[in-house]
Design a protein around this motif. Structure first.
Motif, PDB file in Angstrom:
ATOM      1  N   ALA A 184       0.843  -1.187   0.000  1.00  0.00           N
ATOM      2  CA  ALA A 184       0.000   0.000   0.000  1.00  0.00           C
ATOM      3  C   ALA A 184       0.882   1.241   0.000  1.00  0.00           C
ATOM      4  O   ALA A 184       2.019   1.205   0.470  1.00  0.00           O
ATOM      5  N   VAL A 185       0.346   2.290  -0.537  1.00  0.00           N
ATOM      6  CA  VAL A 185       0.996   3.592  -0.464  1.00  0.00           C
ATOM      7  C   VAL A 185       0.279   4.355   0.640  1.00  0.00           C
ATOM      8  O   VAL A 185      -0.941   4.519   0.590  1.00  0.00           O
ATOM      9  N   LEU A 218       1.008   0.684  11.108  1.00  0.00           N
ATOM     10  CA  LEU A 218       0.087   1.780  10.804  1.00  0.00           C
ATOM     11  C   LEU A 218      -0.883   2.001  11.953  1.00  0.00           C
ATOM     12  O   LEU A 218      -1.212   1.070  12.687  1.00  0.00           O
ATOM     13  N   PHE A 219      -1.360   3.232  12.093  1.00  0.00           N
ATOM     14  CA  PHE A 219      -2.391   3.520  13.085  1.00  0.00           C
ATOM     15  C   PHE A 219      -3.653   2.732  12.761  1.00  0.00           C
ATOM     16  O   PHE A 219      -4.303   2.190  13.651  1.00  0.00           O
ATOM     17  N   CYS A 220      -4.010   2.651  11.494  1.00  0.00           N
ATOM     18  CA  CYS A 220      -5.225   1.953  11.065  1.00  0.00           C
ATOM     19  C   CYS A 220      -4.973   1.440   9.647  1.00  0.00           C
ATOM     20  O   CYS A 220      -4.345   2.123   8.845  1.00  0.00           O
ATOM     21  N   PRO A 221      -5.460   0.241   9.314  1.00  0.00           N
ATOM     22  CA  PRO A 221      -5.274  -0.251   7.948  1.00  0.00           C
ATOM     23  C   PRO A 221      -5.969   0.661   6.939  1.00  0.00           C
ATOM     24  O   PRO A 221      -6.955   1.316   7.286  1.00  0.00           O
ATOM     25  N   PRO A 222      -5.480   0.695   5.708  1.00  0.00           N
ATOM     26  CA  PRO A 222      -6.157   1.485   4.671  1.00  0.00           C
ATOM     27  C   PRO A 222      -7.626   1.093   4.558  1.00  0.00           C
ATOM     28  O   PRO A 222      -7.992  -0.051   4.796  1.00  0.00           O
ATOM     29  N   SER A 253       1.682  10.483   7.911  1.00  0.00           N
ATOM     30  CA  SER A 253       0.816  10.655   9.068  1.00  0.00           C
ATOM     31  C   SER A 253       0.072   9.366   9.452  1.00  0.00           C
ATOM     32  O   SER A 253      -0.473   9.272  10.546  1.00  0.00           O
ATOM     33  N   ASP A 254       0.052   8.367   8.567  1.00  0.00           N
ATOM     34  CA  ASP A 254      -0.589   7.077   8.856  1.00  0.00           C
ATOM     35  C   ASP A 254       0.334   6.117   9.592  1.00  0.00           C
ATOM     36  O   ASP A 254      -0.105   5.089  10.095  1.00  0.00           O
ATOM     37  N   ILE A 255       1.617   6.442   9.659  1.00  0.00           N
ATOM     38  CA  ILE A 255       2.599   5.530  10.243  1.00  0.00           C
ATOM     39  C   ILE A 255       2.731   5.783  11.738  1.00  0.00           C
ATOM     40  O   ILE A 255       3.063   6.878  12.177  1.00  0.00           O
ATOM     41  N   ALA A 256       2.461   4.718  12.523  1.00  0.00           N
ATOM     42  CA  ALA A 256       2.584   4.813  13.974  1.00  0.00           C
ATOM     43  C   ALA A 256       4.009   4.537  14.415  1.00  0.00           C
ATOM     44  O   ALA A 256       4.496   5.119  15.379  1.00  0.00           O
ATOM     45  N   PHE A 257       4.703   3.636  13.704  1.00  0.00           N
ATOM     46  CA  PHE A 257       6.038   3.210  14.105  1.00  0.00           C
ATOM     47  C   PHE A 257       6.747   2.623  12.899  1.00  0.00           C
ATOM     48  O   PHE A 257       6.142   1.923  12.092  1.00  0.00           O
ATOM     49  N   ALA A 258       8.010   2.911  12.764  1.00  0.00           N
ATOM     50  CA  ALA A 258       8.834   2.311  11.717  1.00  0.00           C
ATOM     51  C   ALA A 258      10.193   1.978  12.305  1.00  0.00           C
ATOM     52  O   ALA A 258      10.728   2.729  13.124  1.00  0.00           O
ATOM     53  N   CYS A 259      10.742   0.838  11.904  1.00  0.00           N
ATOM     54  CA  CYS A 259      12.017   0.401  12.451  1.00  0.00           C
ATOM     55  C   CYS A 259      12.828  -0.304  11.365  1.00  0.00           C
ATOM     56  O   CYS A 259      12.309  -1.142  10.637  1.00  0.00           O
ATOM     57  N   VAL A 260      14.078   0.070  11.264  1.00  0.00           N
ATOM     58  CA  VAL A 260      15.024  -0.622  10.399  1.00  0.00           C
ATOM     59  C   VAL A 260      16.220  -0.936  11.286  1.00  0.00           C
ATOM     60  O   VAL A 260      17.022  -0.073  11.598  1.00  0.00           O
ATOM     61  N   ASP A 261      16.281  -2.174  11.750  1.00  0.00           N
ATOM     62  CA  ASP A 261      17.293  -2.567  12.719  1.00  0.00           C
ATOM     63  C   ASP A 261      17.589  -4.051  12.557  1.00  0.00           C
ATOM     64  O   ASP A 261      16.712  -4.831  12.196  1.00  0.00           O
ATOM     65  N   ARG A 262      18.801  -4.446  12.827  1.00  0.00           N
ATOM     66  CA  ARG A 262      19.228  -5.844  12.760  1.00  0.00           C
ATOM     67  C   ARG A 262      18.850  -6.496  11.430  1.00  0.00           C
ATOM     68  O   ARG A 262      18.378  -7.618  11.380  1.00  0.00           O
ATOM     69  N   GLN A 263      18.962  -5.760  10.348  1.00  0.00           N
ATOM     70  CA  GLN A 263      18.630  -6.231   9.005  1.00  0.00           C
ATOM     71  C   GLN A 263      17.157  -6.619   8.887  1.00  0.00           C
ATOM     72  O   GLN A 263      16.783  -7.504   8.132  1.00  0.00           O
ATOM     73  N   GLU A 264      16.305  -5.960   9.666  1.00  0.00           N
ATOM     74  CA  GLU A 264      14.864  -6.166   9.601  1.00  0.00           C
ATOM     75  C   GLU A 264      14.193  -4.819   9.369  1.00  0.00           C
ATOM     76  O   GLU A 264      14.696  -3.789   9.800  1.00  0.00           O
ATOM     77  N   SER A 265      13.050  -4.825   8.704  1.00  0.00           N
ATOM     78  CA  SER A 265      12.288  -3.603   8.467  1.00  0.00           C
ATOM     79  C   SER A 265      10.828  -3.859   8.828  1.00  0.00           C
ATOM     80  O   SER A 265      10.256  -4.866   8.417  1.00  0.00           O
TER      81      SER A 265
END
Length: 60
Positions: free
Chosen positions: A27-28, A48-52, A32-44
């Motif tokens: 999804a695009v 989202l706050f709510c699904p589209p 403002s829809d993203i609650a949390f994002a993480c790129v760590d330990r070769q994981e991404s």
């Protein structure tokens, strides 16, 4: 989809319990829809706050 599609499909298929009908969605979304994002330990991960809207009713 990015180059980690094979990893995502592995999780969709299941690790401990097998899923016979795996599904991957993309999804695009706006920042403002993203609650949390993480790129760590070769994981991404992105949470989202709510699904589209289209996903809410089950129609894709």
């Amino acid at each position: 989809m990015d180059d980690r599609r094979d990893v995502a499909l592995g999780f969709a298929r299941g690790k401990r319990v097998r899923n016979d009908a795996p599904a991957l969605y993309s999804a695009v979304v706006s920042w403002s829809d993203i609650a949390f994002a993480c790129v760590d330990r070769q994981e991404s991960e992105v949470v989202l706050f709510c699904p589209p809207g289209e996903w809410m009713g089950g129609a894709l």
